[in-house]
Scaffold this motif. Structure first.
Motif, PDB file in Angstrom:
ATOM      1  N   CYS A  12      -5.245   9.937 -10.274  1.00 35.20           N
ATOM      2  CA  CYS A  12      -4.901   8.685 -10.907  1.00 35.20           C
ATOM      3  C   CYS A  12      -4.570   8.026 -11.656  1.00 35.20           C
ATOM      4  O   CYS A  12      -3.105   7.267 -12.028  1.00 35.20           O
ATOM      5  N   SER A  19       4.022   6.009 -13.333  1.00 31.73           N
ATOM      6  CA  SER A  19       4.630   5.000 -12.965  1.00 31.73           C
ATOM      7  C   SER A  19       4.657   3.651 -14.256  1.00 31.73           C
ATOM      8  O   SER A  19       5.616   3.007 -13.835  1.00 31.73           O
ATOM      9  N   TYR A  62       3.406  -3.475   0.323  1.00 36.26           N
ATOM     10  CA  TYR A  62       2.151  -3.826  -0.415  1.00 36.26           C
ATOM     11  C   TYR A  62       1.682  -4.437  -1.557  1.00 36.26           C
ATOM     12  O   TYR A  62       1.066  -4.547  -2.421  1.00 36.26           O
ATOM     13  N   ILE A 133       3.928  12.499  -2.812  1.00 42.90           N
ATOM     14  CA  ILE A 133       2.600  11.125  -2.615  1.00 42.90           C
ATOM     15  C   ILE A 133       2.567   9.952  -1.854  1.00 42.90           C
ATOM     16  O   ILE A 133       1.152   9.411  -1.745  1.00 42.90           O
ATOM     17  N   VAL A 134       3.610   9.127  -1.297  1.00 42.41           N
ATOM     18  CA  VAL A 134       3.191   9.044   0.052  1.00 42.41           C
ATOM     19  C   VAL A 134       2.558   8.322   0.737  1.00 42.41           C
ATOM     20  O   VAL A 134       0.966   8.702   1.299  1.00 42.41           O
ATOM     21  N   ARG A 137      -0.978   8.338  -0.583  1.00 41.70           N
ATOM     22  CA  ARG A 137      -1.247   6.377  -0.290  1.00 41.70           C
ATOM     23  C   ARG A 137      -1.091   6.958   0.761  1.00 41.70           C
ATOM     24  O   ARG A 137      -2.460   5.995   1.168  1.00 41.70           O
ATOM     25  N   GLU A 138      -1.021   6.977   1.538  1.00 44.97           N
ATOM     26  CA  GLU A 138      -1.577   7.941   3.592  1.00 44.97           C
ATOM     27  C   GLU A 138      -2.874   7.692   3.186  1.00 44.97           C
ATOM     28  O   GLU A 138      -3.708   7.221   3.945  1.00 44.97           O
ATOM     29  N   LEU A 140      -5.695   8.394   1.149  1.00 47.79           N
ATOM     30  CA  LEU A 140      -5.927   7.104   0.228  1.00 47.79           C
ATOM     31  C   LEU A 140      -6.583   6.079   0.922  1.00 47.79           C
ATOM     32  O   LEU A 140      -7.196   4.785   1.147  1.00 47.79           O
ATOM     33  N   ASN A 141      -5.382   5.154   1.720  1.00 48.44           N
ATOM     34  CA  ASN A 141      -5.518   4.131   2.019  1.00 48.44           C
ATOM     35  C   ASN A 141      -6.476   4.051   4.013  1.00 48.44           C
ATOM     36  O   ASN A 141      -7.239   3.288   3.918  1.00 48.44           O
TER      37      ASN A 141
END
Length: 149
Positions: A12, A19, A62, A133-134, A137-138, A140-141
Motif C-alpha cells: 500500500c 501515485s 470509482y 495493479i488492476v 485492485r479487483e 481487494l475490491n
C-alpha cells in the motif's frame, strides 16, 4: 523473519507513494490544460465515450457523486462539458462534451507518452504493470465485505 510493520514492505505504501510521484509528473502537464488530475480522468472517460450519466461516469472513475458533482461543475464552468437532465428520467443527469471539450483532446494527446517516458519503462512493461495493479485492485475490491459497503 521480516517485521510486517515496516513501510518498505507495505504494498500500500509503494502504491501510495508511486501515485504521488505520478501526480508530480502529471501536474505541470495538466496545468497547461487548466485541469486537475481528477478532472483530466473525467475528460479522458468522456473522450472515450461522450454522453454519459453522472452515475455511469462515477462508476468508471470509482468516485462518489458527492466528489464527482463539484468536479463536473468546474469542468462545466470552464466550458468543457454540459450537464443536462435526461429527457427520459429527470432524476438522471447526462454529461456531454462541448466543442471546447472536444478540442481539448488534441492538446492532451501527448500526455500519456510523457508519462511513459518519465517512467523509464517500455510499453510492454507498463502494460504488464498496469494489469497487475488492476488485478490487485479487483482482488481487494472483491475481498471487502459487501455488507460493510
Amino acid at each position: 523473519m521480516q517485521d510486517p510493520l515496516k513501510l518498505d514492505v507495505f504494498i500500500c505504501f509503494a502504491v501510495y507513494t508511486a501515485s504521488h510521484a505520478l501526480n508530480r509528473v502529471y501536474k505541470p502537464l495538466l496545468d497547461t490544460l487548466g485541469l486537475t488530475y481528477p478532472q483530466y480522468l473525467a475528460m479522458v472517460a468522456l473522450w472515450e465515450q461522450d454522453d454519459q450519466t453522472v452515475s455511469g461516469l462515477g462508476e468508471k472513475l470509482y468516485l462518489e457523486s458527492s466528489t464527482l458533482t463539484p468536479l463536473l461543475k468546474r469542468l462545466e464552468s470552464a466550458g468543457y462539458i454540459r450537464r443536462e437532465r435526461s429527457r427520459e428520467d429527470e432524476r438522471v443527469v447526462v454529461i456531454r462534451l462541448s466543442e471546447a471539450g472536444i478540442r481539448l483532446k488534441e492538446k492532451a494527446i501527448g500526455i500519456p507518452g510523457c508519462i511513459a517516458e518519465a517512467s523509464g519503462r517500455d510499453a510492454a512493461d507498463l502494460t504488464r504493470l498496469r494489469a497487475e495493479i488492476v488485478a490487485l485492485r479487483e482482488a481487494l475490491n472483491g475481498s471487502v465485505n459487501l455488507d460493510a459497503r
